[in-house]
Design an enzyme around this catalytic site. Structure first.
Site, PDB file in Angstrom:
ATOM      1  N   GLU A  25      36.948  13.808  12.326  1.00 36.78           N
ATOM      2  CA  GLU A  25      36.000  14.036  13.426  1.00 36.78           C
ATOM      3  C   GLU A  25      36.189  15.408  14.071  1.00 36.78           C
ATOM      4  OE1 GLU A  25      36.956  12.596  17.336  1.00 36.78           O
ATOM      5  OE2 GLU A  25      38.361  11.150  16.477  1.00 36.78           O
ATOM      6  N   LYS A 157      42.823   3.758  22.016  1.00 35.01           N
ATOM      7  CA  LYS A 157      43.389   4.642  23.041  1.00 35.01           C
ATOM      8  C   LYS A 157      43.857   3.829  24.237  1.00 35.01           C
ATOM      9  CE  LYS A 157      40.038   7.170  22.782  1.00 35.01           C
ATOM     10  NZ  LYS A 157      38.915   8.061  23.003  1.00 35.01           N
TER      11      LYS A 157
HETATM   12  N1  PSU Z   1      41.510  10.061  19.681  1.00 33.24           N
HETATM   13  C1  PSU Z   1      42.207  11.127  20.155  1.00 33.24           C
HETATM   14  N2  PSU Z   1      41.511  12.056  20.900  1.00 33.24           N
HETATM   15  C2  PSU Z   1      40.151  11.946  21.124  1.00 33.24           C
HETATM   16  C3  PSU Z   1      39.436  10.823  20.600  1.00 33.24           C
HETATM   17  C4  PSU Z   1      40.173   9.920  19.883  1.00 33.24           C
HETATM   18  O1  PSU Z   1      43.426  11.222  19.946  1.00 33.24           O
HETATM   19  O2  PSU Z   1      39.584  12.829  21.768  1.00 33.24           O
HETATM   20  C5  PSU Z   1      37.919  10.696  20.797  1.00 33.24           C
HETATM   21  C6  PSU Z   1      37.317  10.071  19.527  1.00 33.24           C
HETATM   22  O3  PSU Z   1      36.312  10.950  19.078  1.00 33.24           O
HETATM   23  C7  PSU Z   1      36.705   8.771  19.991  1.00 33.24           C
HETATM   24  C8  PSU Z   1      36.279   9.146  21.380  1.00 33.24           C
HETATM   25  O4  PSU Z   1      35.648   8.351  19.170  1.00 33.24           O
HETATM   26  O5  PSU Z   1      37.437   9.875  21.848  1.00 33.24           O
HETATM   27  C9  PSU Z   1      35.900   7.956  22.212  1.00 33.24           C
HETATM   28  O6  PSU Z   1      35.215   8.407  23.341  1.00 33.24           O
HETATM   29  P1  PSU Z   1      34.382   7.349  24.253  1.00 33.24           P
HETATM   30  O7  PSU Z   1      35.438   6.499  24.879  1.00 33.24           O
HETATM   31  O8  PSU Z   1      33.627   8.195  25.256  1.00 33.24           O
HETATM   32  O9  PSU Z   1      33.483   6.603  23.326  1.00 33.24           O
END
Ligand code: PSU
Ligand code: MN
Length: 295
Positions: A25, A157
């Site tokens: 990504e 996360k």
């Molecule tokens: N994992 C990491 N750093 C990030 C992300 C994931 O270590 O920045 C990103 C990924 O792209 C994931 C996104 O899909 O955060 C999720 O964001 P949200 O909670 O707004 O959907």
């Protein structure tokens, strides 16, 4: 399709020959790390994929097209002002000629278009803390529900409500496999997460489970790999998430805000662990993709 999607030659060749390809990504390149360190993380992830014998395909929207297999100079264009693209955002970004960094969900949507089945990342998005106020559930989960792909991450996360996210993963029929662990890693921390749905011991076993899951009509599979160095930052996360809430930070801005504040207040410790786990997860995704290609 060609005016809308550009696939790098190397990626296209590998796909047509049935060789291993791993999608990566760009959200973490543009928004996951303070610039310009995101680019280093992206390049190190690509190197880890290559070291395991697979072809990396870093994905993003650039110059009116969805690009699968960005070049290094292109990767440098994914600055913090890039749009953050979930699956719903790809089309508008391409048509409007903006630069767009794909999240896990956005990357999976792109991977599906070209037939890539493997991806590595840091942590999957999920149900945000405090649900239903706000009712924020990452589009990563929606993408996982409908796209057959295996994602290696260090779990969900941990700034999210991990328990609720795992419940939703079960509801959506998404296996949560532990790579040599019985509990899902908590992103920065190895231990203390909810139990996985099955434990696997090798890339080959992961590949065989993925093959069987897809033959049986399943979609995404999450493989949780523990960070090599475990950080205890639960209290700091709690504090920063509360602060984001008080400051009225909502939607797509929450994750980048929390990650940046964590990086600052841990004196870069979370950044280092986050970087290392992303690179290692990309490498494991590649090992699994290579094992899958050999089945
Ligand atoms: N994992 C990491 N750093 C990030 C992300 C994931 O270590 O920045 C990103 C990924 O792209 C994931 C996104 O899909 O955060 C999720 O964001 P949200 O909670 O707004 O959907
Ligand atoms: Mn969200």
């Amino acid at each position: 399709m060609e005016h809308l999607v550009r696939v790098a030659e190397e990626v296209q060749a590998a796909l047509s020959e049935g060789r291993a390809v791993v999608a990566l990504e760009t959200t973490l390149v543009a928004h996951g790390f303070p610039a310009p360190s995101g680019v280093e993380v992206g390049l190190a992830s690509e190197a880890a994929v290559r070291a395991a014998g697979a072809v990396p395909a870093t994905i993003g929207v650039l110059d009116g097209r969805l690009v699968v297999g960005l070049t290094e100079p292109e990767l440098h264009r994914f600055a913090p002002d890039a749009r953050k693209l979930g699956p719903r955002d790809l089309a508008a970004c391409a048509v409007q000629g903006a630069i767009g960094a794909t999240t896990v969900g956005g990357t999976l949507a792109a991977a599906e278009v070209v037939g890539i089945r493997f991806m590595g990342t840091g942590g999957l998005g999920g149900v945000h803390r405090g649900f239903p106020t706000p009712p924020d559930v990452s589009a990563d989960l929606g993408a996982c529900a409908r796209i057959p792909a295996l994602i290696v991450s260090s779990g969900v996360k941990s700034l999210l409500d991990v328990g609720s996210t795992v419940e939703v993963l079960e509801t959506l029929g998404i296996p949560v496999l532990g790579y040599r662990v019985d509990t899902l890693p908590l992103f920065y921390a190895a231990d203390g997460g909810p139990p996985v749905s099955a434990r696997i011991e090798s890339p080959d076993e992961a590949a065989r489970v993925a093959d069987a899951h897809w033959r049986l009509g399943g979609n995404a599979i999450l493989v949780g790999r523990a960070p090599d160095e475990s950080l205890e930052v639960a209290d700091l996360i709690e504090e920063i998430v509360a602060e984001a809430h008080e400051r009225g930070i909502v939607g797509q801005a929450v994750t980048p805000f929390v990650l940046a504040a964590l990086h600052d207040r841990s004196n870069g410790e979370t950044r280092r662990v986050n970087r290392d786990l992303i690179v290692a997860n990309a490498g494991l995704a590649a090992e699994i993709a290579v094992a899958f290609a050999a089945l």
